[in-house]
Design a protein around this motif. Sequence first.
Motif: not given
Length: 276
Positions: A153-180
């Motif tokens: 959904a994030t990449n769709k919104r970025r594409a709709d606004h002319g932004r480059q889509t984002l790669d998925y980072s499992h490193h960042l995901s590990a940081i994120a799930v720890q905070h959640s």
Amino acid sequence: MGNDSWVDDVKERVGREDEEVNSGGRQTDSEDRGDDGSSWIDGVLEKEAWTDVEGGTIQNPKAAQGPRLTVPIARTQCVSCGSTAVRGRHPGCDAPIIYISDEWRCSLCGDRAPPDATCPNCGSSVERNPIDVPLDFTPTASPEAIERAIHEATNKRRADHGRQTLDYSHHLSAIAVQHSRDMAERDFFDHTSPDGHEAKDRYRKFGHDTRSVGENIALENPDLTASPEEVARSIVDGWMNSDGHRENLLRESFRAEGIGVHLDPNGAVYATQNFY
């Protein structure tokens, strides 16, 4: 006793109160339910509350839920061999049998359904007593499925606004799930933890480059049967309607993101989105 009366008793038993809360121009509401017993669990779900946070308004289910709800089920003990069991499912619809209004009833259809009165091991009589167990309001959608749906959904919104889509980072995901998980376990909702750690501190703790840091957080209380796409849409819509979160989500300099979702037994969905 018909289904109407026993369902009403459940609602009265847990002290359910209907209320509507207005905050930031948004209003919670709930779908009307029939009294046929088919959706009895909806009668004990608390209404959502809304909490103002920096950058917008977000759902705060814990503000409305209060103590965790329980339901009485059967615990049996054989008078001869002493074996015990917590059992009881209605043979018609395979739903758990619960103790309501001094009767054993199916939790789904409401039919009277006393548990077995004999021991399955030796055939002797059993003593039957109700015990309270907590209701599990964890959404059926898995954290991994919600994370994938938020990324899409994030990449769709970025594409709709002319932004480059984002790669998925499992490193960042590990940081994120720890905070959640930390927000759920320590019962706070903020970019800064109770001990003062911010997003950049979490990046550093997990050995991630801190030259580019961005973080969005969300707290939702979706319907138990909501699909991953429905949960993700609600979360991303909330971010897009908040200036600070929207800026992060559409920032041109970001090239990757990681999503971390934690599901709380009370039904809350904690989501953290980290960017680089």
